[in-house]
Design a protein around this motif. Structure first.
Motif, short mmCIF file in Angstrom:
data_model
loop_
_atom_site.label_atom_id
_atom_site.label_comp_id
_atom_site.label_asym_id
_atom_site.label_seq_id
_atom_site.Cartn_x
_atom_site.Cartn_y
_atom_site.Cartn_z
N HIS A 188 24.49 24.48 -46.24
CA HIS A 188 23.80 25.52 -45.49
C HIS A 188 24.33 25.53 -44.06
O HIS A 188 24.28 24.51 -43.37
CB HIS A 188 22.30 25.26 -45.48
CG HIS A 188 21.68 25.26 -46.85
ND1 HIS A 188 21.54 26.41 -47.59
CD2 HIS A 188 21.18 24.27 -47.62
CE1 HIS A 188 20.98 26.13 -48.75
NE2 HIS A 188 20.75 24.83 -48.79
N SER A 197 21.96 31.79 -47.33
CA SER A 197 21.31 31.10 -46.20
C SER A 197 22.20 30.97 -44.98
O SER A 197 21.78 30.40 -43.96
CB SER A 197 20.85 29.70 -46.64
OG SER A 197 21.97 28.89 -46.96
N THR A 198 23.41 31.51 -45.03
CA THR A 198 24.35 31.38 -43.91
C THR A 198 23.85 32.15 -42.69
O THR A 198 23.38 33.27 -42.79
CB THR A 198 25.73 31.91 -44.33
OG1 THR A 198 26.23 31.11 -45.39
CG2 THR A 198 26.71 31.88 -43.17
N ASN A 203 26.03 28.06 -48.03
CA ASN A 203 25.45 28.27 -49.36
C ASN A 203 24.99 29.72 -49.49
O ASN A 203 24.71 30.40 -48.50
CB ASN A 203 24.31 27.29 -49.61
CG ASN A 203 24.79 25.87 -49.81
OD1 ASN A 203 24.22 24.92 -49.31
ND2 ASN A 203 25.88 25.70 -50.55
#
Length: 389
Positions: free
Chosen positions: A42, A69-70, A66
């Motif tokens: 993440h 969620s970036t 990921n």
């Protein structure tokens, strides 16, 4: 955006005392000089401090966030630093995310920092595991993949950070528990006290979610197919039963198992109108979102991480973050607390140092964090806590 995130990283860096100490050691010893670390993790401000720490130890780093969620400003900040290349954006499709994973592997890393075993699975599929000397895996889900889907196929050591009791207590129970409840309140602006919550899974993350919800006045039930975990949940004072038992009872359903298909559509359609469903497990596979959306009569976006999904029988449910980790993929994502990630990322850093400096003492395949690393970090944490008391 890079300049904006530099200030966010500066605040978080100032609160990560454990990584600050080890960074000074790594600047002196440079154990990663001549190595390239491939990362799937993440990408958020706390991750940036980890990347800075590894780079201080001499590493080149090529990585990706990921799926879902970036944080784009963190990507821009990291790409402004020498020797670091980060792929991926927050709105990437799954196909683009898979291309980002491939791009990391194309960079020929010889050390792997994985989250969900995506990079290791890619190496196995390509038949290029021999180019890697070792690595780490962050999650329960990734550890499960290494021991099942990838069992016997990984010829290098992979230290599973999630096997650490230190991480289980500090990050999984207390940090995930806190961030899940905090994120639920931020995303929905809903009241916790008096509301009925059903938590799927009573592993370390599920424990934390259940305990933090109850601490704020929520009524909590637990679903776990493992008899011993269900027994523990019962003795901890939670209602215990099956998903069917609580389908009509619950107001909010949160999955925290790391396993696929734990909340099927057949349970969702039994929920009362307006029930809220969300996931804090690593992969977006715990809730059957595909069937839910396929069966929906209509879908309405109520915000950046909130969808109302109308069902054929006339009811509806509220889906958070499209079934992704809503404490990281939701609106205004903060994730786990700074201090917990300081602990977790120190585990990552020292485990990667061990892979480079003493890999002959490690076996091939997944294995727990060496006990001396756990105890060294525990002593450091206690010293920090004592100095601040």
């Amino acid at each position: 955006m890079a300049a904006q995130d530099n200030s966010r990283v500066a605040w978080i860096r100032s609160r990560m005392a454990l990584l600050a100490d080890v960074r000074q050691e790594l600047e002196r010893t440079r154990p990663f000089a001549g190595h390239r670390i491939g990362m799937s993790l993440h990408v958020e401000p706390k991750t940036a401090v980890l990347v800075e720490t590894l780079a201080a130890g001499g590493a080149e780093l090529i990585g990706t966030g990921n799926f879902g969620s970036t944080q784009d400003d963190v990507v821009d900040y990291l790409n402004s630093l020498p020797g670091i290349t980060i792929h991926g954006r927050r709105d990437d499709t799954l196909a683009q995310h898979e291309a980002n994973i491939a791009a990391v592997l194309d960079g020929a890393p010889d050390i792997i920092l994985d989250n969900g075993a995506d990079l290791v699975a890619g190496l196995v599929a390509r038949g290029t595991t021999g180019t890697v000397i070792g690595g780490t895996e962050e999650t329960t889900s990734g550890g499960d993949r290494l021991r099942t889907e990838l069992a016997g196929a990984v010829p290098f050591p992979v230290i599973v950070i999630n096997d650490s009791l230190l991480k289980a207590i500090g990050e999984n129970k207390h940090a995930v528990g806190q961030s899940a409840v905090e994120s639920f309140m931020r995303i929905t602006n809903a009241m916790v006290p008096g509301r009925r919550f059903v938590v799927f899974g009573y592993g370390w993350c599920g424990r934390g979610v259940a305990h933090y919800l109850r601490a704020l006045g929520g009524k909590v039930a637990v679903v776990d197919t493992d008899e011993l975990k269900a027994f523990e949940a019962a003795l901890d004072g939670f209602r215990v039963g099956s998903a069917t038992d609580f389908a009509h009872w619950g107001d909010v359903f949160i999955t925290a198992t790391g396993r696929p298909g734990v909340l099927p559509y057949e349970i969702i359609e039994q929920m009362h109108a307006g029930a809220i469903i969300g996931n804090v497990g690593h992969f977006p596979w715990e809730i059957d979102v595909e069937t839910l959306r396929a069966r929906a009569t209509s879908t309405t976006s109520l915000g950046s991480a909130v969808d109302r999904i109308d069902l054929p029988h006339g009811g509806h449910v509220i889906l958070l973050a499209n079934g992704r980790m809503f404490n990281l993929a939701g609106s205004e994502p903060k994730g786990n607390s700074i201090e917990s990630m300081d602990l977790g990322f120190l585990l990552q850093t020292l485990s990667l140092v061990r892979v480079v400096t003493d890999r002959s003492a490690l076996s091939a395949g997944p294995q727990p964090v060496p006990d001396d690393i756990d105890r060294t970090i525990a002593r450091r944490i206690l010293a920090v806590l004592d100095s601040s008391s």
